[in-house]
Design a protein around this motif. Structure first.
Motif, PDB file in Angstrom:
ATOM      1  N   UNK A   3       6.953   1.916   5.437  1.00 24.58           N
ATOM      2  CA  UNK A   3       6.295   2.786   4.460  1.00 24.58           C
ATOM      3  C   UNK A   3       7.330   3.326   3.492  1.00 24.58           C
ATOM      4  N   UNK A   4       6.890   3.634   2.262  1.00 24.40           N
ATOM      5  CA  UNK A   4       7.768   4.224   1.260  1.00 24.40           C
ATOM      6  C   UNK A   4       7.079   5.453   0.662  1.00 24.40           C
ATOM      7  N   UNK A   5       7.803   6.560   0.638  1.00 20.76           N
ATOM      8  CA  UNK A   5       7.332   7.806   0.043  1.00 20.76           C
ATOM      9  C   UNK A   5       8.182   8.077  -1.186  1.00 20.76           C
ATOM     10  N   UNK A   6       7.539   8.226  -2.346  1.00 25.40           N
ATOM     11  CA  UNK A   6       8.269   8.522  -3.582  1.00 25.40           C
ATOM     12  C   UNK A   6       7.617   9.703  -4.287  1.00 25.40           C
ATOM     13  N   UNK A   7       8.458  10.490  -4.942  1.00 27.20           N
ATOM     14  CA  UNK A   7       8.012  11.663  -5.705  1.00 27.20           C
ATOM     15  C   UNK A   7       8.693  11.610  -7.064  1.00 27.20           C
ATOM     16  N   UNK A  17      12.840   9.556  -2.604  1.00 23.91           N
ATOM     17  CA  UNK A  17      12.585   8.139  -2.348  1.00 23.91           C
ATOM     18  C   UNK A  17      13.043   7.851  -0.922  1.00 23.91           C
ATOM     19  N   UNK A  18      12.072   7.807  -0.003  1.00 28.96           N
ATOM     20  CA  UNK A  18      12.396   7.630   1.408  1.00 28.96           C
ATOM     21  C   UNK A  18      11.575   6.498   2.004  1.00 28.96           C
ATOM     22  N   UNK A  22       6.632   3.235  11.054  1.00 29.43           N
ATOM     23  CA  UNK A  22       5.701   3.844  12.001  1.00 29.43           C
ATOM     24  C   UNK A  22       4.775   2.767  12.539  1.00 29.43           C
ATOM     25  N   UNK A  23       4.136   3.063  13.652  1.00 33.28           N
ATOM     26  CA  UNK A  23       3.202   2.115  14.262  1.00 33.28           C
ATOM     27  C   UNK A  23       1.836   2.130  13.590  1.00 33.28           C
ATOM     28  N   UNK A  24       1.440   3.290  13.028  1.00 34.62           N
ATOM     29  CA  UNK A  24       0.107   3.395  12.425  1.00 34.62           C
ATOM     30  C   UNK A  24       0.176   4.109  11.074  1.00 34.62           C
ATOM     31  N   UNK A  25      -0.849   3.867  10.265  1.00 38.41           N
ATOM     32  CA  UNK A  25      -0.949   4.552   8.977  1.00 38.41           C
ATOM     33  C   UNK A  25      -1.083   6.056   9.177  1.00 38.41           C
ATOM     34  N   UNK A  26      -1.816   6.464  10.199  1.00 44.21           N
ATOM     35  CA  UNK A  26      -2.037   7.886  10.453  1.00 44.21           C
ATOM     36  C   UNK A  26      -0.716   8.616  10.720  1.00 44.21           C
ATOM     37  N   UNK A  46       3.226  12.113  -6.428  1.00 46.26           N
ATOM     38  CA  UNK A  46       3.803  11.413  -5.280  1.00 46.26           C
ATOM     39  C   UNK A  46       2.892  10.292  -4.813  1.00 46.26           C
ATOM     40  N   UNK A  47       3.482   9.393  -4.003  1.00 46.54           N
ATOM     41  CA  UNK A  47       2.703   8.316  -3.401  1.00 46.54           C
ATOM     42  C   UNK A  47       3.368   7.878  -2.099  1.00 46.54           C
ATOM     43  N   UNK A  48       2.528   7.456  -1.189  1.00 50.11           N
ATOM     44  CA  UNK A  48       2.970   6.856   0.067  1.00 50.11           C
ATOM     45  C   UNK A  48       2.294   5.494   0.146  1.00 50.11           C
ATOM     46  N   UNK A  49       3.084   4.442   0.294  1.00 47.65           N
ATOM     47  CA  UNK A  49       2.530   3.084   0.302  1.00 47.65           C
ATOM     48  C   UNK A  49       3.036   2.284   1.505  1.00 47.65           C
ATOM     49  N   UNK A  50       2.224   1.275   1.865  1.00 47.89           N
ATOM     50  CA  UNK A  50       2.587   0.288   2.874  1.00 47.89           C
ATOM     51  C   UNK A  50       2.146  -1.066   2.341  1.00 47.89           C
ATOM     52  N   UNK A  51       3.084  -1.942   2.087  1.00 46.16           N
ATOM     53  CA  UNK A  51       2.786  -3.304   1.614  1.00 46.16           C
ATOM     54  C   UNK A  51       1.784  -3.298   0.456  1.00 46.16           C
ATOM     55  N   UNK A  52       1.976  -2.398  -0.496  1.00 45.06           N
ATOM     56  CA  UNK A  52       1.100  -2.332  -1.656  1.00 45.06           C
ATOM     57  C   UNK A  52      -0.163  -1.532  -1.440  1.00 45.06           C
ATOM     58  N   UNK A  53      -0.443  -1.089  -0.214  1.00 44.52           N
ATOM     59  CA  UNK A  53      -1.625  -0.269   0.077  1.00 44.52           C
ATOM     60  C   UNK A  53      -1.276   1.192  -0.146  1.00 44.52           C
TER      61      UNK A  53
END
Length: 59
Positions: A3-7, A17-18, A22-26, A46-53
């Motif tokens: 996962x990537x967190x950006x602000x 930019x971190x 994690x095992x789950x989206x939750x 801000x946004x939190x993404x996983x593989x474009x999601x």
């Protein structure tokens, strides 16, 4: 999963930019919200993404 967190500020400057794993989206969402609160970025773009999601987003 990775996962990537950006602000960003209003001028587009990257404030945070971190990357996390994690095992789950939750789990990632909970951690992302916690980090945003710690840094006082809940109302900053801000946004939190996983593989474009997109999991978290604020504009």
């Amino acid at each position: 999963m990775d996962y990537a967190l950006t602000v960003f500020n209003k001028t587009g400057e990257l404030l945070l930019n971190e990357s996390y794993t994690f095992d789950t989206d939750e789990e990632a969402i909970e951690h992302g919200r916690s980090r945003l609160q710690e840094e006082s970025y809940m109302t900053t773009t801000h946004r939190l993404v996983r593989s474009g999601k997109l999991l978290l987003f604020y504009r």
